[in-house]
Design a protein around this motif. Structure first.
Motif, PDB file in Angstrom:
ATOM      1  N   ASP A   1       2.195  -6.495  15.922  1.00 13.12           N
ATOM      2  CA  ASP A   1       3.040  -5.299  15.951  1.00 13.12           C
ATOM      3  C   ASP A   1       3.048  -4.680  14.558  1.00 13.12           C
ATOM      4  OD1 ASP A   1       3.747  -5.629  18.626  1.00 13.12           O
ATOM      5  OD2 ASP A   1       5.381  -6.995  18.095  1.00 13.12           O
ATOM      6  N   TYR A   2       2.937  -3.383  14.484  1.00 10.03           N
ATOM      7  CA  TYR A   2       2.947  -2.723  13.184  1.00 10.03           C
ATOM      8  C   TYR A   2       3.677  -1.382  13.293  1.00 10.03           C
ATOM      9  CZ  TYR A   2      -0.889   0.030  15.162  1.00 10.03           C
ATOM     10  OH  TYR A   2      -1.652   0.835  15.958  1.00 10.03           O
ATOM     11  N   GLU A   3       4.064  -0.870  12.145  1.00 18.14           N
ATOM     12  CA  GLU A   3       4.682   0.444  12.051  1.00 18.14           C
ATOM     13  C   GLU A   3       3.822   1.325  11.157  1.00 18.14           C
ATOM     14  OE1 GLU A   3       8.829   0.626  11.121  1.00 18.14           O
ATOM     15  OE2 GLU A   3       9.271  -1.284  12.106  1.00 18.14           O
ATOM     16  N   SER A   4       3.800   2.587  11.463  1.00 18.45           N
ATOM     17  CA  SER A   4       3.016   3.534  10.677  1.00 18.45           C
ATOM     18  C   SER A   4       3.810   4.012   9.459  1.00 18.45           C
ATOM     19  CB  SER A   4       2.619   4.740  11.538  1.00 18.45           C
ATOM     20  OG  SER A   4       1.792   4.336  12.602  1.00 18.45           O
ATOM     21  N   ILE A   5       3.110   4.173   8.353  1.00 23.51           N
ATOM     22  CA  ILE A   5       3.709   4.640   7.104  1.00 23.51           C
ATOM     23  C   ILE A   5       3.024   5.945   6.698  1.00 23.51           C
ATOM     24  CG2 ILE A   5       4.054   4.156   4.656  1.00 23.51           C
ATOM     25  CD1 ILE A   5       4.102   1.213   5.326  1.00 23.51           C
ATOM     26  N   SER A   6       3.831   6.967   6.454  1.00 24.30           N
ATOM     27  CA  SER A   6       3.277   8.277   6.137  1.00 24.30           C
ATOM     28  C   SER A   6       3.357   8.642   4.669  1.00 24.30           C
ATOM     29  CB  SER A   6       3.991   9.358   6.959  1.00 24.30           C
ATOM     30  OG  SER A   6       5.382   9.357   6.676  1.00 24.30           O
ATOM     31  N   SER A   7       4.171   7.911   3.881  1.00 23.21           N
ATOM     32  CA  SER A   7       4.341   8.237   2.455  1.00 23.21           C
ATOM     33  C   SER A   7       4.908   7.032   1.721  1.00 23.21           C
ATOM     34  CB  SER A   7       5.275   9.434   2.275  1.00 23.21           C
ATOM     35  OG  SER A   7       6.582   9.107   2.726  1.00 23.21           O
ATOM     36  N   LEU A   8       4.976   7.137   0.400  1.00 23.00           N
ATOM     37  CA  LEU A   8       5.564   6.056  -0.402  1.00 23.00           C
ATOM     38  C   LEU A   8       7.047   5.909  -0.096  1.00 23.00           C
ATOM     39  CD1 LEU A   8       5.292   3.961  -2.701  1.00 23.00           C
ATOM     40  CD2 LEU A   8       5.808   5.814  -4.310  1.00 23.00           C
ATOM     41  N   GLU A   9       7.743   7.008   0.061  1.00 20.29           N
ATOM     42  CA  GLU A   9       9.166   6.954   0.402  1.00 20.29           C
ATOM     43  C   GLU A   9       9.360   6.309   1.761  1.00 20.29           C
ATOM     44  OE1 GLU A   9      13.306   7.455   0.166  1.00 20.29           O
ATOM     45  OE2 GLU A   9      11.743   7.584  -1.377  1.00 20.29           O
ATOM     46  N   ASP A  10       8.494   6.619   2.695  1.00 24.71           N
ATOM     47  CA  ASP A  10       8.559   6.010   4.020  1.00 24.71           C
ATOM     48  C   ASP A  10       8.336   4.505   3.925  1.00 24.71           C
ATOM     49  OD1 ASP A  10       8.810   5.938   6.785  1.00 24.71           O
ATOM     50  OD2 ASP A  10       6.674   6.286   7.119  1.00 24.71           O
ATOM     51  N   TYR A  11       7.416   4.105   3.075  1.00 27.20           N
ATOM     52  CA  TYR A  11       7.157   2.680   2.863  1.00 27.20           C
ATOM     53  C   TYR A  11       8.390   1.967   2.312  1.00 27.20           C
ATOM     54  CZ  TYR A  11       5.515  -1.461   0.307  1.00 27.20           C
ATOM     55  OH  TYR A  11       5.364  -2.721  -0.198  1.00 27.20           O
ATOM     56  N   HIS A  12       9.073   2.588   1.352  1.00 26.91           N
ATOM     57  CA  HIS A  12      10.276   1.986   0.778  1.00 26.91           C
ATOM     58  C   HIS A  12      11.379   1.822   1.829  1.00 26.91           C
ATOM     59  CE1 HIS A  12       9.056   3.328  -3.550  1.00 26.91           C
ATOM     60  NE2 HIS A  12       8.552   2.148  -3.221  1.00 26.91           N
TER      61      HIS A  12
ATOM     62  N   TYR B   1       2.022  -2.916   8.482  1.00 23.54           N
ATOM     63  CA  TYR B   1       2.167  -1.465   8.445  1.00 23.54           C
ATOM     64  C   TYR B   1       0.776  -0.832   8.476  1.00 23.54           C
ATOM     65  CZ  TYR B   1       6.765  -2.819   6.665  1.00 23.54           C
ATOM     66  OH  TYR B   1       7.993  -3.388   6.495  1.00 23.54           O
ATOM     67  N   LYS B   2       0.660   0.272   9.165  1.00 26.16           N
ATOM     68  CA  LYS B   2      -0.605   0.995   9.202  1.00 26.16           C
ATOM     69  C   LYS B   2      -0.481   2.240   8.337  1.00 26.16           C
ATOM     70  CE  LYS B   2      -4.094   2.741  12.384  1.00 26.16           C
ATOM     71  NZ  LYS B   2      -4.471   2.956  13.810  1.00 26.16           N
ATOM     72  N   THR B   3      -1.407   2.426   7.428  1.00 21.98           N
ATOM     73  CA  THR B   3      -1.342   3.535   6.480  1.00 21.98           C
ATOM     74  C   THR B   3      -2.698   4.223   6.362  1.00 21.98           C
ATOM     75  OG1 THR B   3      -1.992   2.214   4.565  1.00 21.98           O
ATOM     76  CG2 THR B   3       0.345   2.233   5.126  1.00 21.98           C
ATOM     77  N   SER B   4      -2.663   5.375   5.755  1.00 25.87           N
ATOM     78  CA  SER B   4      -3.907   6.079   5.427  1.00 25.87           C
ATOM     79  C   SER B   4      -4.408   5.593   4.073  1.00 25.87           C
ATOM     80  CB  SER B   4      -3.655   7.588   5.375  1.00 25.87           C
ATOM     81  OG  SER B   4      -2.768   7.894   4.317  1.00 25.87           O
ATOM     82  N   GLU B   5      -5.604   5.976   3.742  1.00 30.66           N
ATOM     83  CA  GLU B   5      -6.177   5.548   2.470  1.00 30.66           C
ATOM     84  C   GLU B   5      -5.402   6.122   1.282  1.00 30.66           C
ATOM     85  OE1 GLU B   5     -10.464   5.783   0.075  1.00 30.66           O
ATOM     86  OE2 GLU B   5     -10.335   6.295   2.210  1.00 30.66           O
ATOM     87  N   SER B   6      -4.963   7.358   1.400  1.00 32.01           N
ATOM     88  CA  SER B   6      -4.221   7.980   0.297  1.00 32.01           C
ATOM     89  C   SER B   6      -2.871   7.300   0.070  1.00 32.01           C
ATOM     90  CB  SER B   6      -4.009   9.468   0.572  1.00 32.01           C
ATOM     91  OG  SER B   6      -3.265   9.657   1.771  1.00 32.01           O
ATOM     92  N   VAL B   7      -2.197   6.915   1.150  1.00 31.74           N
ATOM     93  CA  VAL B   7      -0.911   6.211   1.015  1.00 31.74           C
ATOM     94  C   VAL B   7      -1.149   4.821   0.449  1.00 31.74           C
ATOM     95  CG1 VAL B   7       1.053   5.268   2.279  1.00 31.74           C
ATOM     96  CG2 VAL B   7       0.171   7.530   2.864  1.00 31.74           C
ATOM     97  N   GLN B   8      -2.248   4.195   0.836  1.00 27.05           N
ATOM     98  CA  GLN B   8      -2.587   2.889   0.274  1.00 27.05           C
ATOM     99  C   GLN B   8      -2.704   2.975  -1.251  1.00 27.05           C
ATOM    100  OE1 GLN B   8      -6.083   1.204   2.096  1.00 27.05           O
ATOM    101  NE2 GLN B   8      -5.383   1.656   4.175  1.00 27.05           N
ATOM    102  N   GLU B   9      -3.376   3.972  -1.715  1.00 30.33           N
ATOM    103  CA  GLU B   9      -3.568   4.136  -3.155  1.00 30.33           C
ATOM    104  C   GLU B   9      -2.231   4.406  -3.856  1.00 30.33           C
ATOM    105  OE1 GLU B   9      -6.365   7.276  -3.496  1.00 30.33           O
ATOM    106  OE2 GLU B   9      -8.100   6.075  -2.846  1.00 30.33           O
TER     107      GLU B   9
END
Length: 377
Positions: A33-44, A60-68
């Protein structure tokens, strides 16, 4: 012939291994099970929920830009502040963990968190704090801040033990002692729970001139009337015999021996703090004045009423009545000021006549005793 068979067997083994890995990964990926993350604030925010849920592992599932972005701001969670939900801020919740780690597994981010407390301990502490906040909350924000400040000063003491083991308010409420971080955490939770905006500040506290060494310290910023003030409950609790207000709602100029560090040293923090310390209310401010004025007005009215309606003491007058022998007679004798003197009885014995008389006027009636020593000629 053997070589060809060996080659076939090798190919079959490789294909079987590849298929097994793909199949196993597909099963695992579908099971996670995972949740999607759209930004650094969302991750926090998602990490705060993970801590509150006491989950040691979460994907959590993220995009490459959010990973960076997450990689570039690994330690920012300890300074994260959510104004809309301050009790879910990283600056508060991160103190209830032993840290953690994250790494990418395919397209997923795997976040681990280590906890020093059980979920039952954390939930019980937060419930206790909510109950206490409800008891300390006042109609006026200043009164709420003062009541929380006084409660912590009166019920806890600084942990001067060599190991300084009680770093959080969970341990402080358990043992009745804690260090500055525990005071700051308790102040943060109680005031925010009461609706008073509060921040946790970290930096240096005081200067050891002998060793030229600064001491790590934590305190709070509190917002009253849309202005922010410094509040250090720890340093106001250094004397067990009394509660001090030396570091209570102060400007930077009146808040000596404190140095903000890291993100808290930014100009944005300096600019948001009031240039003057919070004015301490007098007995006639913040609604108290009306109560005192009404009280004094009632006292003055009562004293005035008593003075104007005080019973007048009659002037002492002695009516001298000359009689010969009126024993047993009732006589009217005129007197001054339209007063009437009635002789009720007279008794003569030798040269002395005792007269019992009553003097009446519009206001009073007094009984007089008059002794006449000479008979009327």
């Amino acid at each position: 012939m053997c070589g060809k068979n060996l080659k076939k067997l090798s190919l079959l083994f490789f294909a079987f291994t590849l298929i097994s890995v793909i199949f196993a990964y597909g099963i695992r990926a579908r099971a996670v099970d995972y949740e999607s993350i759209s930004s650094l604030e969302d991750y926090h925010k998602k990490l705060a929920d993970q801590i509150l849920d006491h989950q040691t592992v979460k994907y959590y599932k993220t995009s490459e830009s959010v990973q960076e972005e997450i990689y570039a701001h690994t330690g920012d969670f300890y300074d994260h502040y959510d104004a809309a939900a301050p009790l879910k801020s990283g600056c508060y919740l991160a103190r209830y963990t032993n840290g953690g780690n994250f790494f990418y597994d395919g397209t997923l981010l795997k976040r681990t968190v280590s906890f020093p407390y059980t979920k039952e301990d954390m939930d019980a502490h937060f419930a206790q704090m909510d109950e206490l906040a409800a008891q300390l909350k006042c109609d006026d924000d200043y009164d709420t801040v003062k009541k929380v400040h006084d409660y912590l000063c009166n019920h806890f003491e600084y942990d001067y033990r060599d190991q300084y083991t009680n770093y959080t308010d969970i341990e402080g409420f358990r043992d009745g002692r804690m260090v500055c971080q525990g005071y700051a955490l308790a102040t943060y939770y109680l005031l925010n729970s009461c609706g008073v905006r509060t921040r946790i500040i970290t930096g240096y506290g005081g200067t050891d001139t002998a060793n030229a060494k600064e001491t790590n310290h934590a305190w709070n910023l509190v917002c009253l009337d849309n202005k922010w003030y410094n509040l250090d409950v720890t340093w106001d609790d250094r004397d067990a015999s009394k509660t001090s207000y030396e570091y209570f709602l102060k400007s930077d100029d009146d808040f000596a021996m404190h140095v903000r560090l890291g993100v808290y040293a930014a100009d944005s923090f300096k600019d948001m703090i009031s240039k003057k310390s919070y004015p301490q209310p007098s007995v006639f401010s913040r609604g108290r004045g009306l109560v005192y004025l009404v009280f004094f007005a009632v006292i003055i009215l009562l004293l005035s009423y008593k003075a104007t309606h005080k019973k007048k003491e009659p002037e002492e007058k002695t009516a001298v009545i000359m009689v010969n022998d009126y024993d047993g007679l009732i006589l009217d004798t005129p007197s001054e000021n339209d007063e009437t003197t009635d002789v009720l009885a007279a008794h003569t014995s030798g040269e002395t006549t005792d007269v019992l008389a009553s003097k009446r006027s519009d206001e009073t009636t007094d009984v007089l005793f008059s002794i006449t020593r000479d008979d009327e000629e």
